[in-house]
Design a protein around this motif. Structure first.
Motif, PDB file in Angstrom:
ATOM      1  N   UNK A 184      20.142   8.971  -2.076  1.00 24.86           N
ATOM      2  CA  UNK A 184      20.518   9.211  -3.037  1.00 24.86           C
ATOM      3  C   UNK A 184      21.102   7.550  -4.103  1.00 24.86           C
ATOM      4  N   UNK A 185      20.859   8.209  -5.408  1.00 22.97           N
ATOM      5  CA  UNK A 185      21.039   7.011  -6.155  1.00 22.97           C
ATOM      6  C   UNK A 185      22.278   6.602  -6.850  1.00 22.97           C
ATOM      7  N   UNK A 186      23.615   6.109  -7.259  1.00 19.61           N
ATOM      8  CA  UNK A 186      24.757   5.801  -7.522  1.00 19.61           C
ATOM      9  C   UNK A 186      24.989   5.388  -8.377  1.00 19.61           C
ATOM     10  N   UNK A 187      25.299   4.528 -10.056  1.00 21.50           N
ATOM     11  CA  UNK A 187      25.818   3.914 -10.871  1.00 21.50           C
ATOM     12  C   UNK A 187      26.515   3.961 -11.758  1.00 21.50           C
ATOM     13  N   UNK A 188      27.180   3.434 -11.927  1.00 21.00           N
ATOM     14  CA  UNK A 188      28.404   3.461 -12.757  1.00 21.00           C
ATOM     15  C   UNK A 188      28.171   1.908 -13.706  1.00 21.00           C
ATOM     16  N   UNK A 189      29.444   1.556 -14.759  1.00 15.59           N
ATOM     17  CA  UNK A 189      29.086   0.417 -15.745  1.00 15.59           C
ATOM     18  C   UNK A 189      30.059  -0.561 -14.837  1.00 15.59           C
ATOM     19  N   UNK A 190      29.758  -1.586 -14.587  1.00 20.26           N
ATOM     20  CA  UNK A 190      29.655  -3.142 -13.821  1.00 20.26           C
ATOM     21  C   UNK A 190      30.328  -3.986 -15.433  1.00 20.26           C
ATOM     22  N   UNK A 191      30.943  -4.875 -14.564  1.00 22.23           N
ATOM     23  CA  UNK A 191      32.238  -4.650 -13.797  1.00 22.23           C
ATOM     24  C   UNK A 191      33.165  -3.159 -13.679  1.00 22.23           C
ATOM     25  N   UNK A 192      33.561  -3.308 -12.973  1.00 22.52           N
ATOM     26  CA  UNK A 192      35.099  -2.063 -12.645  1.00 22.52           C
ATOM     27  C   UNK A 192      36.122  -2.011 -13.935  1.00 22.52           C
ATOM     28  N   UNK A 193      36.090  -2.845 -14.044  1.00 21.90           N
ATOM     29  CA  UNK A 193      37.183  -3.293 -14.934  1.00 21.90           C
ATOM     30  C   UNK A 193      37.954  -2.943 -16.250  1.00 21.90           C
ATOM     31  N   UNK A 194      35.927  -2.934 -17.103  1.00 19.62           N
ATOM     32  CA  UNK A 194      35.256  -3.328 -18.192  1.00 19.62           C
ATOM     33  C   UNK A 194      36.186  -1.642 -18.825  1.00 19.62           C
ATOM     34  N   UNK A 195      36.369  -1.681 -20.088  1.00 22.50           N
ATOM     35  CA  UNK A 195      36.170  -0.696 -20.744  1.00 22.50           C
ATOM     36  C   UNK A 195      35.570  -0.502 -21.696  1.00 22.50           C
ATOM     37  N   UNK A 196      34.103   0.669 -22.050  1.00 22.15           N
ATOM     38  CA  UNK A 196      33.571   0.840 -22.901  1.00 22.15           C
ATOM     39  C   UNK A 196      31.836   0.741 -23.014  1.00 22.15           C
ATOM     40  N   UNK A 197      31.698  -0.327 -24.015  1.00 22.82           N
ATOM     41  CA  UNK A 197      29.661  -0.244 -23.451  1.00 22.82           C
ATOM     42  C   UNK A 197      29.469  -1.488 -22.896  1.00 22.82           C
ATOM     43  N   UNK A 198      28.470  -1.768 -21.130  1.00 18.06           N
ATOM     44  CA  UNK A 198      28.614  -3.128 -21.010  1.00 18.06           C
ATOM     45  C   UNK A 198      26.819  -3.057 -20.721  1.00 18.06           C
ATOM     46  N   UNK A 199      26.899  -4.633 -19.992  1.00 21.02           N
ATOM     47  CA  UNK A 199      24.749  -4.379 -20.579  1.00 21.02           C
ATOM     48  C   UNK A 199      24.580  -4.348 -19.017  1.00 21.02           C
ATOM     49  N   UNK A 200      25.377  -5.201 -18.330  1.00 21.46           N
ATOM     50  CA  UNK A 200      25.512  -4.290 -16.630  1.00 21.46           C
ATOM     51  C   UNK A 200      25.741  -2.937 -15.567  1.00 21.46           C
ATOM     52  N   UNK A 201      25.340  -2.119 -14.833  1.00 20.76           N
ATOM     53  CA  UNK A 201      25.092  -1.538 -14.132  1.00 20.76           C
ATOM     54  C   UNK A 201      25.192  -2.038 -12.690  1.00 20.76           C
ATOM     55  N   UNK A 202      26.181  -0.930 -11.924  1.00 16.13           N
ATOM     56  CA  UNK A 202      26.060  -1.051 -10.811  1.00 16.13           C
ATOM     57  C   UNK A 202      25.903   0.497  -9.672  1.00 16.13           C
ATOM     58  N   UNK A 203      24.576  -0.041  -8.778  1.00 20.94           N
ATOM     59  CA  UNK A 203      24.433   0.756  -8.396  1.00 20.94           C
ATOM     60  C   UNK A 203      24.441   0.633  -6.473  1.00 20.94           C
ATOM     61  N   UNK A 204      24.680   1.790  -6.067  1.00 20.01           N
ATOM     62  CA  UNK A 204      24.859   1.649  -4.283  1.00 20.01           C
ATOM     63  C   UNK A 204      23.620   3.338  -4.415  1.00 20.01           C
ATOM     64  N   UNK A 205      22.272   2.773  -2.832  1.00 21.28           N
ATOM     65  CA  UNK A 205      21.749   3.562  -2.607  1.00 21.28           C
ATOM     66  C   UNK A 205      21.814   3.952  -1.436  1.00 21.28           C
TER      67      UNK A 205
END
Length: 216
Positions: A184-205
């Motif tokens: 199971x791979x989950x991901x979202x935009x990073x940092x978590x307090x950012x709004x809109x498009x970001x260049x990084x993603x936070x992954x959980x495996x």
């Protein structure tokens, strides 16, 4: 002179007409199948985009089956955008709706699954995405050893977290959908307090630890 003109028209105009009609026919046939393809580029490249069509009705009915096998013929495969399961992160009081597809329309409603990944129980990778300031805001609190639960209409699945990572949105090494295990791979935009498009993603495996296996 008139014959030459007609012959010239025959060589130019008639092929153009046939080419135009062929294009219209191909567009009519292929257009419905192209809609899901656009979802591939949604969250990994942008936080904005068009919603292709309204979401279908939910096919989710919670199951209590946690072990054994389930026949493929007993499963109602979700259409694009259908709510087919729920997912609960550790430390949260309520489960979130899980949809098959990851368009903007889906991510406004809950968690989205990339259509190039597999459903729970198939023994192959599952790739899920959600917005960092809504449904995946608590992803930052998930740590190694935690258990994530996905409940479908045909079974309950548990996945034990093996690690987390911060990657750029273009990093192709962030996950492997060809691996021969149910990760199971989950991901979202990073940092978590950012709004809109970001260049990084936070992954959980997380690796599957329980849940019925889908068999033919």
């Amino acid at each position: 002179m008139a014959k030459k003109h007609k012959r010239l028209m025959g060589f130019i105009v008639i092929p153009l007409i046939f080419a135009f009609l062929s294009y219209i026919l191909l567009f009519t046939v292929l257009s419905p199948m192209m809609k899901p393809v656009f979802s591939i580029f949604q969250l990994m490249s942008s936080e904005k985009g068009a919603d292709f069509y309204s979401l279908p009705e939910s096919i989710y009915s919670p199951s209590s089956i946690s072990e054994g096998t389930v026949s493929l013929s007993q499963i109602e495969f979700p259409v694009y955008g259908a709510h087919y399961a729920s997912i609960q992160l550790p430390g949260t009081d309520e489960a979130e709706d899980l949809y098959f597809g990851d368009s903007n329309a889906v991510l406004k409603k809950g968690i989205g699954q990339y259509m190039g990944s597999f459903l729970p129980g198939y023994g192959s990778p599952i790739l899920l995405s959600g917005h960092n300031n809504t449904y995946f805001h608590n992803l930052k609190n998930v740590k190694e050893g935690d258990v994530i639960t996905i409940t479908t209409s045909y079974g309950v699945y548990e996945y034990k977290v093996t690690g987390t990572a911060i990657k750029t949105r273009t990093d192709k090494t962030a996950y492997d959908l060809n691996q021969q295990k149910e990760q199971l791979i989950l991901y979202t935009c990073y940092p978590f307090n950012a709004l809109g498009l970001t260049s990084q993603r936070y992954f959980v495996y997380a690796d599957k630890i329980s849940g019925p296996e889908i068999v033919d």
